[in-house]
Design a protein around this motif. Structure first.
Motif, PDB file in Angstrom:
ATOM      1  N   PRO A   1      10.245  -2.976   4.327  1.00 45.34           N
ATOM      2  CA  PRO A   1       9.062  -2.478   4.601  1.00 45.34           C
ATOM      3  C   PRO A   1       9.057  -0.972   4.675  1.00 45.34           C
ATOM      4  CG  PRO A   1       9.732  -3.206   6.566  1.00 45.34           C
ATOM      5  CD  PRO A   1      11.052  -3.446   5.670  1.00 45.34           C
ATOM      6  N   ALA A   2      10.083  -0.173   4.333  1.00 42.54           N
ATOM      7  CA  ALA A   2      10.193   1.193   4.657  1.00 42.54           C
ATOM      8  C   ALA A   2       9.088   1.797   3.652  1.00 42.54           C
ATOM      9  CB  ALA A   2      11.495   1.682   4.143  1.00 42.54           C
ATOM     10  N   LEU A   3       8.551   3.117   4.019  1.00 45.38           N
ATOM     11  CA  LEU A   3       7.599   3.693   3.237  1.00 45.38           C
ATOM     12  C   LEU A   3       8.236   4.765   2.383  1.00 45.38           C
ATOM     13  CD1 LEU A   3       4.311   3.461   3.286  1.00 45.38           C
ATOM     14  CD2 LEU A   3       4.442   5.463   4.971  1.00 45.38           C
ATOM     15  N   ASP A   4       8.034   4.625   1.026  1.00 43.96           N
ATOM     16  CA  ASP A   4       8.893   5.624   0.225  1.00 43.96           C
ATOM     17  C   ASP A   4       7.863   6.978   0.281  1.00 43.96           C
ATOM     18  OD1 ASP A   4       6.921   5.563  -2.470  1.00 43.96           O
ATOM     19  OD2 ASP A   4       6.744   4.012  -1.522  1.00 43.96           O
ATOM     20  N   LYS A   5       8.430   8.037  -0.125  1.00 46.64           N
ATOM     21  CA  LYS A   5       8.045   9.366  -0.298  1.00 46.64           C
ATOM     22  C   LYS A   5       6.691   9.478  -1.065  1.00 46.64           C
ATOM     23  CE  LYS A   5      10.496  11.398  -3.806  1.00 46.64           C
ATOM     24  NZ  LYS A   5      11.683  12.362  -4.383  1.00 46.64           N
ATOM     25  N   ASP A   6       6.555   8.660  -2.137  1.00 45.50           N
ATOM     26  CA  ASP A   6       5.394   8.936  -2.974  1.00 45.50           C
ATOM     27  C   ASP A   6       4.116   8.256  -2.244  1.00 45.50           C
ATOM     28  OD1 ASP A   6       6.553  10.043  -5.036  1.00 45.50           O
ATOM     29  OD2 ASP A   6       7.303   8.358  -6.008  1.00 45.50           O
ATOM     30  N   THR A   7       4.347   7.083  -1.530  1.00 45.74           N
ATOM     31  CA  THR A   7       3.278   6.368  -0.792  1.00 45.74           C
ATOM     32  C   THR A   7       2.955   7.433   0.300  1.00 45.74           C
ATOM     33  OG1 THR A   7       4.016   4.266  -1.528  1.00 45.74           O
ATOM     34  CG2 THR A   7       2.554   4.254   0.301  1.00 45.74           C
ATOM     35  N   ARG A   8       3.774   7.711   1.033  1.00 50.04           N
ATOM     36  CA  ARG A   8       3.628   8.738   2.098  1.00 50.04           C
ATOM     37  C   ARG A   8       2.872   9.899   1.756  1.00 50.04           C
ATOM     38  NH1 ARG A   8       8.525  10.554   5.986  1.00 50.04           N
ATOM     39  NH2 ARG A   8       9.156   8.570   4.925  1.00 50.04           N
ATOM     40  N   HIS A   9       3.088  10.435   0.533  1.00 52.68           N
ATOM     41  CA  HIS A   9       2.293  11.801  -0.079  1.00 52.68           C
ATOM     42  C   HIS A   9       0.935  11.107  -0.557  1.00 52.68           C
ATOM     43  CE1 HIS A   9       1.632  15.254  -2.326  1.00 52.68           C
ATOM     44  NE2 HIS A   9       1.165  14.557  -3.231  1.00 52.68           N
ATOM     45  N   ALA A  10       0.830  10.029  -0.912  1.00 51.71           N
ATOM     46  CA  ALA A  10      -0.549   9.529  -0.871  1.00 51.71           C
ATOM     47  C   ALA A  10      -1.531   9.116   0.221  1.00 51.71           C
ATOM     48  CB  ALA A  10      -0.360   7.989  -2.058  1.00 51.71           C
ATOM     49  N   LEU A  11      -0.744   8.855   1.006  1.00 54.56           N
ATOM     50  CA  LEU A  11      -1.398   8.675   2.321  1.00 54.56           C
ATOM     51  C   LEU A  11      -1.748   9.981   3.093  1.00 54.56           C
ATOM     52  CD1 LEU A  11       0.653   6.143   4.165  1.00 54.56           C
ATOM     53  CD2 LEU A  11      -1.574   5.632   3.632  1.00 54.56           C
ATOM     54  N   LEU A  12      -0.980  11.026   2.756  1.00 55.04           N
ATOM     55  CA  LEU A  12      -1.527  12.484   3.269  1.00 55.04           C
ATOM     56  C   LEU A  12      -2.581  12.945   2.436  1.00 55.04           C
ATOM     57  CD1 LEU A  12       2.077  14.040   3.569  1.00 55.04           C
ATOM     58  CD2 LEU A  12       0.635  13.596   5.442  1.00 55.04           C
ATOM     59  N   GLU A  13      -2.680  12.632   1.219  1.00 55.89           N
ATOM     60  CA  GLU A  13      -3.702  13.214   0.292  1.00 55.89           C
ATOM     61  C   GLU A  13      -5.117  12.374   0.409  1.00 55.89           C
ATOM     62  OE1 GLU A  13      -2.933  13.061  -3.820  1.00 55.89           O
ATOM     63  OE2 GLU A  13      -2.055  15.169  -3.742  1.00 55.89           O
TER      64      GLU A  13
ATOM     65  N   GLU B   1       1.802 -13.130  10.521  1.00 55.40           N
ATOM     66  CA  GLU B   1       0.765 -14.173   9.330  1.00 55.40           C
ATOM     67  C   GLU B   1       0.933 -13.303   8.143  1.00 55.40           C
ATOM     68  OE1 GLU B   1      -2.973 -15.292  10.308  1.00 55.40           O
ATOM     69  OE2 GLU B   1      -2.815 -15.555  12.434  1.00 55.40           O
ATOM     70  N   PHE B   2       0.814 -12.020   8.008  1.00 54.53           N
ATOM     71  CA  PHE B   2       0.853 -11.449   6.752  1.00 54.53           C
ATOM     72  C   PHE B   2       2.417 -11.541   6.339  1.00 54.53           C
ATOM     73  CE2 PHE B   2      -2.790  -8.266   7.751  1.00 54.53           C
ATOM     74  CZ  PHE B   2      -3.392  -8.932   7.114  1.00 54.53           C
ATOM     75  N   ALA B   3       3.385 -11.445   6.896  1.00 53.02           N
ATOM     76  CA  ALA B   3       4.694 -11.591   6.408  1.00 53.02           C
ATOM     77  C   ALA B   3       5.008 -13.294   5.918  1.00 53.02           C
ATOM     78  CB  ALA B   3       5.891 -11.558   7.607  1.00 53.02           C
ATOM     79  N   ALA B   4       4.177 -14.188   6.492  1.00 55.30           N
ATOM     80  CA  ALA B   4       4.322 -15.578   5.913  1.00 55.30           C
ATOM     81  C   ALA B   4       3.694 -15.567   4.748  1.00 55.30           C
ATOM     82  CB  ALA B   4       3.636 -16.568   6.992  1.00 55.30           C
TER      83      ALA B   4
ATOM     84  N   PRO C   1       9.867 -15.200   9.264  1.00 56.00           N
ATOM     85  CA  PRO C   1       9.611 -13.795   8.325  1.00 56.00           C
ATOM     86  C   PRO C   1       9.917 -12.767   9.210  1.00 56.00           C
ATOM     87  CG  PRO C   1       7.986 -15.399   7.723  1.00 56.00           C
ATOM     88  CD  PRO C   1       8.444 -16.097   9.004  1.00 56.00           C
ATOM     89  N   ASN C   2      10.219 -11.570   8.749  1.00 59.96           N
ATOM     90  CA  ASN C   2      10.640 -10.379   9.263  1.00 59.96           C
ATOM     91  C   ASN C   2       8.950  -9.693   9.469  1.00 59.96           C
ATOM     92  OD1 ASN C   2      10.858  -7.974  10.023  1.00 59.96           O
ATOM     93  ND2 ASN C   2      11.851  -7.070   8.241  1.00 59.96           N
ATOM     94  N   PRO C   3       8.428  -9.706  10.798  1.00 53.70           N
ATOM     95  CA  PRO C   3       7.277  -9.289  11.046  1.00 53.70           C
ATOM     96  C   PRO C   3       6.946  -7.867  10.495  1.00 53.70           C
ATOM     97  CG  PRO C   3       8.535  -9.155  13.093  1.00 53.70           C
ATOM     98  CD  PRO C   3       9.280  -9.899  12.037  1.00 53.70           C
ATOM     99  N   TRP C   4       7.959  -6.977  10.448  1.00 52.49           N
ATOM    100  CA  TRP C   4       7.865  -5.473   9.793  1.00 52.49           C
ATOM    101  C   TRP C   4       7.532  -5.626   8.004  1.00 52.49           C
ATOM    102  CZ3 TRP C   4       6.851  -1.444  12.536  1.00 52.49           C
ATOM    103  CH2 TRP C   4       7.249  -1.370  13.790  1.00 52.49           C
ATOM    104  N   GLU C   5       7.715  -6.470   7.572  1.00 51.60           N
ATOM    105  CA  GLU C   5       7.274  -6.860   6.359  1.00 51.60           C
ATOM    106  C   GLU C   5       5.722  -7.046   6.522  1.00 51.60           C
ATOM    107  OE1 GLU C   5       9.027  -9.781   3.673  1.00 51.60           O
ATOM    108  OE2 GLU C   5      10.701  -8.873   4.057  1.00 51.60           O
ATOM    109  N   GLY C   6       5.277  -7.774   7.360  1.00 48.30           N
ATOM    110  CA  GLY C   6       3.957  -7.987   7.533  1.00 48.30           C
ATOM    111  C   GLY C   6       3.319  -6.588   8.200  1.00 48.30           C
ATOM    112  N   ALA C   7       3.974  -5.897   8.722  1.00 49.35           N
ATOM    113  CA  ALA C   7       3.439  -4.527   9.122  1.00 49.35           C
ATOM    114  C   ALA C   7       3.230  -3.694   8.196  1.00 49.35           C
ATOM    115  CB  ALA C   7       4.745  -3.904  10.280  1.00 49.35           C
TER     116      ALA C   7
END
Length: 438
Positions: A108-120, A195-198, A213-219
């Motif tokens: 579930p790591a946040l890639d740099k392009d998505t991070r940039h999109a969130l900032l915009e 629940e989201f991970a499932a 399931p890994n709850p951080w995928e759900g995060a």
């Protein structure tokens, strides 16, 4: 801003900010150009969520390319509605194979392009976004980590009054989202993430066996869904405060122009809310075509099946169209068939889906269904047609029409399925038929 290269001409770009205010130069070019070029039928296409400007204009160009050949005798013009929507770069770009989308990081790591999109998308929230990214990268095992993550996500997407988006937040309130925000934020975050991970595991066909399931995928999915609610609210605002008013201005400036609204995903929501923003007496909208619409299938209902005292957000707005409102839907759209009802239910109901023992099939038949999955519901007189029937024609001259487009809208991998599989000549033919452009 220069107009992008496009497969059709004349083409104008209509850009709006998050509060629905248009770029004045683009709007004025459209108003003047439609008159100068003698445009009779103007096709206005709004992109959906998870799309940046480059992807949006590419989508417009590919979808609109067949129109001159399909309606050779029509005096056509085209406009693309560009609005600030968030794109997660780990999801496919509409109509591109999944391998083309950025998949450089593991969930579930946040890639740099998505991070940039969130900032915009959420200016002024840089410290919050950096903390969210750090938690997704580190995935702390302590329960407090997920609770802190949920707090940060809520802080990221909250609307600060008294801006126009806050005024128009009632559109989500009327869809079951309480005033203090989606119910998923009033439950233990770890429970929601599980629940989201499932659900992700189910959609992706991953057997979890006896392991959880890994709850951080759900995060990661919680972040997506929270952003989804911010974009959902924004789409309504841009449609009602922005596009509806511009269509009214166009009707006044060039009275003979027939407008055909087309929207994909949240863009379908946007063009539908534009009907609510039309000035009184404007009848220039001759057709509306919704492609995999990401909003409630009861939006146009005057009475809700589960609450006879209430109606949909857009009840009666189909009558503002001087022609048909066509809803193209597909059962292969897992974004709308699984995650839309799951997230909608979790937003409006503090109880968990798993706790109620509800399966995805039951969710689809309940009050949380999406327009693009099973079409317009609870509107008397709505016609249902297969795609083949719609193409043989003629389409009804007015009212709501459901077109099952699963014959072509069927490609796409998890988690969205066929949600973005809309670039098909057959769907362009539906738009032309709905607008009687021939």
């Amino acid at each position: 801003m220069a107009e992008p290269a496009m497969s059709v001409s004349p083409y104008w770009e209509l850009a709006f900010d998050a509060d629905g205010d248009p770029d004045a130069r683009g709007r004025d070019r459209l108003l003047a150009g439609a008159a100068d070029r003698g445009v009779r039928d103007l096709v206005v296409f709004a992109h959906g969520w998870n799309t940046d400007r480059s992807a949006a204009t590419g989508l417009f160009s590919r979808f609109l390319a067949p129109f001159p050949e399909l309606a050779p005798g029509a005096r056509l013009g085209f406009a693309g509605v560009v609005w600030p929507s968030m794109r997660f770069s780990d999801e496919p770009i509409p109509d591109f194979p999944r391998s083309v989308a950025a998949e450089t990081t593991r969930r579930p790591a946040l890639d740099k392009d998505t991070r940039h999109a969130l900032l915009e998308t959420f200016p002024g929230r840089a410290p919050v976004i950096e903390q969210i990214a750090r938690l997704l990268e580190q995935q702390p095992r302590e329960p407090d980590g997920l609770e802190e993550f949920g707090r940060l996500v809520r802080l990221l997407v909250e609307v600060v009054p008294p801006g126009p988006q806050a005024l128009f937040a009632a559109d989500t309130l009327a869809e079951g989202v309480p005033q203090d925000g989606p119910g998923m934020f009033r439950r233990p975050v770890a429970e929601v993430c599980e629940e989201f991970a499932a659900a992700l595991a189910q959609v992706e066909g991953r057997a979890t066996g006896f392991s959880l399931p890994n709850p951080w995928e759900g995060a990661h999915e919680l972040l997506r869904q929270a952003t989804y609610y911010a974009m959902k609210r924004r789409a309504g605002t841009v449609g009602e405060r922005g596009l509806g008013r511009v269509v009214g201005q166009l009707a006044a400036a060039v009275p003979g122009v027939r407008v055909h609204l087309v929207g994909h995903s949240f863009g379908a929501r946007l063009v539908s809310f534009a009907l609510r923003g039309l000035p009184e007496g404007v009848r220039s909208v001759k057709s509306v075509t919704l492609l995999q619409g990401a909003f409630s299938h009861y939006a146009f209902a005057s009475r809700l099946p589960h609450d006879a005292r209430a109606g949909g957000l857009l009840q009666g707005q189909q009558h503002r169209v001087d022609g048909p409102l066509v809803c193209c839907h597909s059962r292969y759209d897992s974004a709308l068939g699984t995650f839309y009802p799951l997230a909608s239910r979790m937003a409006g109901d503090a109880r968990g889906v798993a706790a109620e023992g509800l399966g995805v099939g039951e969710l689809l038949g309940a009050k949380w269904g999406a327009m693009g999955y099973d079409g317009v519901q609870a509107v008397p007189g709505t016609r249902a047609m297969t795609l083949a029937e719609a193409l043989r024609g003629p389409l009804p001259a007015s009212g709501c029409v459901n077109v099952d487009a699963a014959a072509v809208v069927r490609r796409g991998g998890p988690p969205s399925g066929a949600h973005s599989d809309i670039v098909h000549r057959e769907l362009a033919r539906v738009v032309v038929a709905a607008g009687r452009m021939t």
